[in-house]
Design a protein around this motif. Sequence first.
Motif, short mmCIF file in Angstrom:
data_model
loop_
_atom_site.label_atom_id
_atom_site.label_comp_id
_atom_site.label_asym_id
_atom_site.label_seq_id
_atom_site.Cartn_x
_atom_site.Cartn_y
_atom_site.Cartn_z
N LEU A 25 43.35 44.46 39.48
CA LEU A 25 42.82 43.52 38.49
C LEU A 25 43.43 43.78 37.11
CD1 LEU A 25 40.84 41.27 37.64
CD2 LEU A 25 39.11 43.05 37.32
N ARG A 26 43.67 45.03 36.77
CA ARG A 26 44.20 45.37 35.46
C ARG A 26 45.66 44.94 35.31
NH1 ARG A 26 41.02 49.35 32.70
NH2 ARG A 26 39.19 49.89 33.93
N ASP A 27 46.32 44.63 36.43
CA ASP A 27 47.71 44.18 36.35
C ASP A 27 47.82 42.77 35.77
OD1 ASP A 27 48.41 46.58 37.49
OD2 ASP A 27 48.52 45.78 39.53
N ASP A 28 46.72 42.06 35.75
CA ASP A 28 46.69 40.72 35.17
C ASP A 28 45.75 40.76 33.97
OD1 ASP A 28 46.46 38.07 34.48
OD2 ASP A 28 46.06 37.34 36.52
N PRO A 29 46.26 41.06 32.78
CA PRO A 29 45.40 41.24 31.61
C PRO A 29 44.53 40.03 31.28
CG PRO A 29 47.61 42.07 31.19
CD PRO A 29 47.68 41.33 32.48
N THR A 30 45.09 38.83 31.50
CA THR A 30 44.31 37.62 31.19
C THR A 30 43.08 37.53 32.08
OG1 THR A 30 46.32 36.47 30.51
CG2 THR A 30 44.38 35.12 31.02
N GLN A 31 43.30 37.69 33.38
CA GLN A 31 42.18 37.63 34.32
C GLN A 31 41.20 38.78 34.07
OE1 GLN A 31 41.56 35.19 36.28
NE2 GLN A 31 39.81 36.05 37.37
N TYR A 32 41.74 39.95 33.78
CA TYR A 32 40.91 41.12 33.51
C TYR A 32 40.01 40.88 32.30
CZ TYR A 32 39.70 45.98 32.42
OH TYR A 32 39.03 47.14 32.14
N ALA A 33 40.57 40.28 31.26
CA ALA A 33 39.79 40.00 30.06
C ALA A 33 38.65 39.04 30.36
CB ALA A 33 40.70 39.43 28.97
N ARG A 34 38.93 38.03 31.17
CA ARG A 34 37.89 37.05 31.49
C ARG A 34 36.78 37.70 32.31
NH1 ARG A 34 42.15 32.34 33.27
NH2 ARG A 34 42.79 31.73 31.16
N VAL A 35 37.15 38.51 33.30
CA VAL A 35 36.15 39.17 34.12
C VAL A 35 35.30 40.09 33.27
CG1 VAL A 35 35.82 40.84 35.99
CG2 VAL A 35 37.47 38.98 36.26
N TYR A 36 35.96 40.86 32.39
CA TYR A 36 35.23 41.81 31.55
C TYR A 36 34.25 41.09 30.62
CZ TYR A 36 34.31 45.60 28.27
OH TYR A 36 33.69 46.54 27.50
N GLU A 37 34.69 40.02 30.01
CA GLU A 37 33.82 39.31 29.09
C GLU A 37 32.63 38.68 29.81
OE1 GLU A 37 33.74 39.45 25.97
OE2 GLU A 37 35.58 40.59 25.77
N GLU A 38 32.87 38.20 31.02
CA GLU A 38 31.76 37.63 31.79
C GLU A 38 30.75 38.71 32.14
OE1 GLU A 38 31.02 35.41 36.06
OE2 GLU A 38 32.79 34.90 34.88
N LEU A 39 31.24 39.87 32.54
CA LEU A 39 30.34 40.97 32.88
C LEU A 39 29.63 41.49 31.65
CD1 LEU A 39 32.54 42.87 35.50
CD2 LEU A 39 30.63 41.30 35.92
N ARG A 40 30.30 41.45 30.50
CA ARG A 40 29.64 41.84 29.26
C ARG A 40 28.46 40.88 28.97
NH1 ARG A 40 30.98 44.22 24.11
NH2 ARG A 40 33.07 44.78 24.84
N LEU A 41 28.69 39.58 29.17
CA LEU A 41 27.63 38.61 28.97
C LEU A 41 26.47 38.87 29.93
CD1 LEU A 41 29.36 35.15 28.43
CD2 LEU A 41 27.80 36.30 26.86
N GLU A 42 26.79 39.15 31.18
CA GLU A 42 25.74 39.43 32.17
C GLU A 42 24.96 40.68 31.78
OE1 GLU A 42 23.19 39.08 35.26
OE2 GLU A 42 24.71 37.61 34.69
N ALA A 43 25.65 41.70 31.30
CA ALA A 43 24.98 42.93 30.86
C ALA A 43 24.01 42.62 29.73
CB ALA A 43 26.01 43.96 30.43
N ALA A 44 24.44 41.80 28.78
CA ALA A 44 23.57 41.42 27.67
C ALA A 44 22.41 40.56 28.16
CB ALA A 44 24.38 40.68 26.61
N LEU A 45 22.70 39.69 29.13
CA LEU A 45 21.67 38.82 29.67
C LEU A 45 20.57 39.64 30.35
CD1 LEU A 45 20.96 35.81 30.10
CD2 LEU A 45 22.20 35.93 32.26
#
Length: 845
Positions: free
Chosen positions: A98-118
């Motif tokens: 997943l880290r080989d694709d920084p764009t996809q990695y950033a999207r996944v991370y931000e979504e999980l960050r939102l879920e963590a906050a939720l």
Amino acid sequence: MASETEKVVPTGTPPGMSRTGSKASWDEKGDSVVVAEMENDLQIRDSDYDEVAAAAASMTEEDVQSAIEMMVEDHAKDPNFPAAVIEKATRYLQDPTLRDDPTQYARVYEELRLEAALMYTNSAYPEVRAVVDNHDDPSIPVSTFRAWFIGMIFVAIEAFINQFFYLRQPGIQITYNVVQVLAFPAGKLLEAILPTWKFTTFGYTWTLNPGHFNLKEHMLITIMANVGYATPYTNDIVIVQHIDRFFNQSWASNFGYQFLVGISTNLIGYGLAGVTRRFLVYPSYAIWPQNLATIGLSKAFHSGRNEVANGWRVSRMRYFLYCFCGMFVYFWFPNYIFQALSYFNWITWIAPNNVNLAAVTGSVSGLGLNPIPTFDYNQVVVIADPLINPFFTMFNIFLGAVVTFPIILGLWYGNVWNTAYLPINSNGVFDNTGNRYNVSLAVNAEALFDQASYENYSPAYLATGNAILYGVFFALYTASLSHAWLYHRREIAMGFRNLIKRTAVLQKTDRDVHCRLMSVYKEVPEWWYFTVLCIAIGLGAAGLGAYPTSTTPAVVLYGVFLALIFCIPFGIIMSITNVQLTLNVLAEFLGGLWFNGNATAVNYFKGYGYVTTAHTLSFAQDLKLAHYIHIPPRVTFMAQLFATVVSTFVCVGILNFQMTQIPEVCSPTQPDHFTCPGTNTFFTAAVLWGTLGPRRMFGAGAIYNGLLWCFLIGLILPFPFYYLGKKYKTFERFHLPVFLYGGLLWAPYSLANIWPAIPIAYTFNVFIKKRYLAWWSKYNYITTTSFGAAIALSAIVMFFALQWPGVTIDWSGNTRPFAGCDGDACPLKPIPDIGYFGPGPGQFH
């Protein structure tokens, strides 16, 4: 509120990446598109997004990492948790590519960050967010004079009506949702007329009218009504003991005896409910879907806002009134005017006397294979409410019914256990002539088992659907234990560790917003619950020991022991799936083995074994309801306790009056129709399982002995599905106990009661929920609760206005569904010329 294109995107940066790096940039699709994708995965409404995004932006990398690990660790097998989020969290932790694709990695991370906050600021479950507020004002009055006054008045009224009409045919019952509807105008009336005088009692200042009648008061009344509407289970036992046409034990009319055993069975679940808080109340995974519908209905009355939901501007209150009035009027047709709308067995009308057609497609006594079986919403929700239950619950129930359908057909057409001589789908017990089993022909004058009479009469036979039901019950009991160990052993172990340490809440519940909000209120000490449990056990033992019941007081402890084994597994399953498993069959079976020949002892074992678990889960569900509404736990405890005492006192008083003052009560010719239909069924079961005993049906060499293998099958079955779920995504939402529960709908229900619910469940809880989340959040639960309240009140009006005075409408729309073989429950084969099937007199023991 910010529009979709103006929403704040969390500014946190995935570890080791630059937010402005070319590969990490989101500009290829645009931030608004990315946000829309995130909202779809998280199932988050526009109204919740800004709060969650702001919280996400303030989270550290360590906070996010810890939250992602917790998602996978605690919710990977949670069928209610958003599946897309779990998939991405698992990929984030376990997929190095997943880290080989920084764009996809950033999207996944931000979504999980939102879920963590939720998960921290609100709830991970969209069902909870739809109706439960993630803020609280502890200064809102709850334990007010008017709340207690209205609550106790309604508890007394519903207890009176439910007990009085329980013995009548037809009966009538007022449930808590009726009280929930009526409590609002009652509260507003007292708000308007009560004086605002203030009083000081023992240093506490209070007033008759604290102002606005609020949601917390309303829900406190609802909680009282929920624990107070059910009549004591022991009332059936007492009636069977007292009435001369049953066991004729005149001493059972003693009010003290009736109250002791009644209050004991009604209170005994409290002690265990206190223990189960760590398993069924505090954890966020225990969402209790039925509570969400209850809250949704009350929010319709109290919501001060009228936010636009996907273009709909109708307020919750107005929407409730539209649905309520529409269903109130419509229900007159399928329930009274045009009953063919309820039992729309139109296929059998082609050839009413065709046995095969009626058995396969009929909905009165058949298996209900019919594409359009009903237009009655009450028939649709009788097994499971498609708007309240998660879709995976509905589909698993349906799947269980579909799988057992051909098994029933095969057994019936193969005449296994002589079932072809009986109706295919009946909950009755039959003799070898195809008639209902007459227990009086197998007992002596004292209603005790008589071997000679039994051998000259008949063994007891079950219809195919009923026999399968027993087998599925046996499998379900052991399967629930295996399932709980495989899927929830971490949560159960954590709960016991905290129980031993006497920790107030589960570890990690500081992440749950409702646990944090409830932490400002004083919790109920453990010894309060333990004291109530001891008192209930003592009262029950006193009632059984001080009167000639021929029952050991230890039977109370047997029931508690059975509940200790099953209340946590059953509670976890119910809190997640909204499917309530009961111990009635197991308690009946074990009681018949341990107290063979003693029907009263079996009745009490069944009562304490079944009721203790059922009440434990009911009280735990109310505790979760109070947890969601942020009612102080000690107020909830006292409300449940006093409502139970008042309800029991009223019910026992009415029962005593009925037994001693109504002439010929429970007689088939009773002039006022107090013929006790439920009690007659209870008496038959008491003699069948208590006097004849389960050994004569399930013991070595008995007819249904093979069904005992279902205990072992149920114990083993969860293991292969557990490992299949790890390997194949198809099985991730397969829930074996709920699947087996689907096999319990037979006798007397059929596919006609579950199939119509599936497209409704998909429409609301998949299609609408995914595409129109705001509409679903605002209106879904109000829809079903308004329908349920309208049906209940409409039935009450019909009963008193028409059914009580005997007014009927005799036309084909009311008689056709019950004509022919579907209405008459025709067997496949006629009784042989010798007059009976199976072994004859003297050929069985």
